[in-house]
Design a protein around this motif. Structure first.
Motif, PDB file in Angstrom:
ATOM      1  N   ASN A  79       1.001  -1.097  -0.077  1.00 51.65           N
ATOM      2  CA  ASN A  79      -0.069  -0.018  -0.015  1.00 51.65           C
ATOM      3  C   ASN A  79       0.875   1.320   0.017  1.00 51.65           C
ATOM      4  OD1 ASN A  79      -2.397  -1.312  -0.045  1.00 51.65           O
ATOM      5  ND2 ASN A  79      -2.421  -1.549   2.213  1.00 51.65           N
ATOM      6  N   PRO A  80       0.740   2.156  -1.070  1.00 50.71           N
ATOM      7  CA  PRO A  80       1.540   3.332  -1.161  1.00 50.71           C
ATOM      8  C   PRO A  80       1.349   4.382   0.097  1.00 50.71           C
ATOM      9  CG  PRO A  80      -0.341   3.469  -2.691  1.00 50.71           C
ATOM     10  CD  PRO A  80      -0.355   2.150  -2.123  1.00 50.71           C
ATOM     11  N   GLY A  81       2.254   4.990   0.448  1.00 50.13           N
ATOM     12  CA  GLY A  81       1.908   6.052   1.458  1.00 50.13           C
ATOM     13  C   GLY A  81       1.872   7.609   0.652  1.00 50.13           C
ATOM     14  N   PRO A  82       1.827   8.581   1.283  1.00 52.40           N
ATOM     15  CA  PRO A  82       1.994   8.541   2.846  1.00 52.40           C
ATOM     16  C   PRO A  82       0.823   8.330   3.652  1.00 52.40           C
ATOM     17  CG  PRO A  82       1.663  10.721   2.235  1.00 52.40           C
ATOM     18  CD  PRO A  82       1.651   9.861   0.927  1.00 52.40           C
ATOM     19  N   GLY A  83       0.756   7.914   4.922  1.00 49.95           N
ATOM     20  CA  GLY A  83      -0.272   7.499   5.657  1.00 49.95           C
ATOM     21  C   GLY A  83       0.160   7.550   6.917  1.00 49.95           C
ATOM     22  N   ALA A  84      -0.731   6.780   8.115  1.00 43.43           N
ATOM     23  CA  ALA A  84      -0.384   6.801   9.352  1.00 43.43           C
ATOM     24  C   ALA A  84       0.221   5.272   9.536  1.00 43.43           C
ATOM     25  CB  ALA A  84      -1.549   6.888  10.251  1.00 43.43           C
ATOM     26  N   ILE A  85       1.445   5.024   9.138  1.00 48.20           N
ATOM     27  CA  ILE A  85       1.988   3.721   8.976  1.00 48.20           C
ATOM     28  C   ILE A  85       1.984   3.086  10.480  1.00 48.20           C
ATOM     29  CG2 ILE A  85       4.115   2.564   8.415  1.00 48.20           C
ATOM     30  CD1 ILE A  85       4.847   5.099   6.679  1.00 48.20           C
TER      31      ILE A  85
END
Length: 359
Positions: A79-85
């Motif tokens: 799943n590509p970011g950016p995000g709340a990894i």
């Protein structure tokens, strides 16, 4: 010049913490049943820290060359970011994530998030103060004095303040200018320096025809690991063989990526990031630049993804400078990586022809 969102990786953490705090202690990794006797670990999710470019060339190789499959996995969804990894891994919505010591430690220290770093790709973080060679030309920390530095709001401000502190620079002697993530203010002369990434904005500005100067954080008092593999503690406890298998596939993928940067760039441009209109030249340059963040004398001695005791101590000092107090055992768990390299020592070897940069 394209807008860059890279620096939101740190800023996003604080905004996501509160929303997940109530579920962290109750949730585990999404693969608690994964350690099947036959080594079939099923499908897993890997949360990337950014879009599918050459930064994840090792993961692309691991998928394309069947290393994930050989290790016992079905589909590995990137799943590509950016995000709340960090929160996605802490809550069990992602099996694995690629984060960094700052963002991970912040969530652990502030919310007791059940996540650990189990290995790292980047021994050196890619943060830098980017400047124009014919402008600010900021080559040493003392060159910051009297300069206007573009700094993004949120976590980047914390990092910049820590950079000043560890180098004994009075914040009153530097003008901090609020900016977004597009380095245009630097190119246009509105600021003398710009908080950037060595693997992103620095390359972008150079490819736009400008000579640049970099002041890397890792070489100027703020060393910390990045692109680190994070795992939920429950997964570590209940599915250790799955974690070891994933680490093996990752290492094999990165051995290939380092040995063949041209193919690393091609996989990003033509296959995994085909919908992003990536530049082959830029992705090849990124693959080469990030090799300098991955390959160190410690890695040459100990292997990819390892983190030396000295580097761990340096990370803790950086975290303290950023007002994040945490113990090593609360952030790092390298037990499974150590076991893997003892069982398969060939994984600790660098590919033929791959050498550690001398500078």
């Amino acid at each position: 010049m394209k807008l860059s969102l890279r620096h939101r990786r740190f800023a996003r953490c604080a905004a996501a913490v509160s929303a997940t705090a109530l579920v962290l202690s109750a949730c585990g990794g999404g693969s608690e049943e994964a350690d099947a006797a036959d080594g079939d670990f099923g499908d897993v999710t890997l949360q990337l820290s950014w879009v599918k470019n050459a930064e994840f060339a090792g993961e692309f190789f691991a998928d394309a060359e069947g290393y994930y499959a050989d290790a016992g996995f079905g589909a590995v969804t990137m799943n590509p970011g950016p995000g709340a990894i960090e929160t996605l891994v802490a809550s069990g919505e992602a099996d694995f994530g690629l984060s960094n010591a700052i963002a991970t430690a912040q969530l652990v220290a502030e919310e007791d998030a059940p996540i650990k770093i189990v290995g790292t790709k980047f021994q050196k973080n890619p943060f830098t103060i980017l400047s124009m060679a014919d402008g600010g030309n900021i080559a040493t920390p003392q060159d910051l004095v009297g300069k206007r530095i573009g700094v993004q709001a949120g976590g980047n401000e914390t990092l910049f303040d820590a950079l000043l502190e560890v180098n004994g620079i009075d914040p009153a002697d530097v003008t901090k200018v609020p900016v977004e993530y597009d380095p245009s203010p630097l190119v246009d002369g509105e600021v003398d320096g710009f908080l950037a990434y060595l693997t992103n904005e620095s390359i972008t500005v150079q490819f736009d025809g400008h000579e640049v100067t970099n002041l890397p954080f890792a070489d100027n008092g703020l060393p910390f690991v990045a692109e680190s593999l994070i795992v939920n503690e429950r997964t570590l406890e209940e599915s250790p063989e799955m974690v070891k298998a994933f680490l093996e596939a990752e290492i094999r993928g990165w051995q290939d990526a380092l040995a063949d940067p041209d193919e690393a760039a091609r996989l990003a441009v033509e296959e995994y990031g085909a919908d992003l209109d990536l530049s082959m030249d830029k992705e090849l340059e990124q693959a080469n630049v990030q090799a300098g963040l991955i390959l160190t004398p410690d890695v040459e001695s100990n292997g990819l993804f390892t983190i030396s005791d000295q580097l761990i101590e340096e990370n803790l000092a950086t975290l303290a400078a950023a007002d994040i107090e945490i113990e090593a055992d609360d952030l790092f768990d390298l037990t499974l990586l150590t076991e893997l390299l003892e069982e398969k020592p060939e994984l600790a070897e660098l590919p033929e022809g791959v050498e550690v940069p001398t500078s």
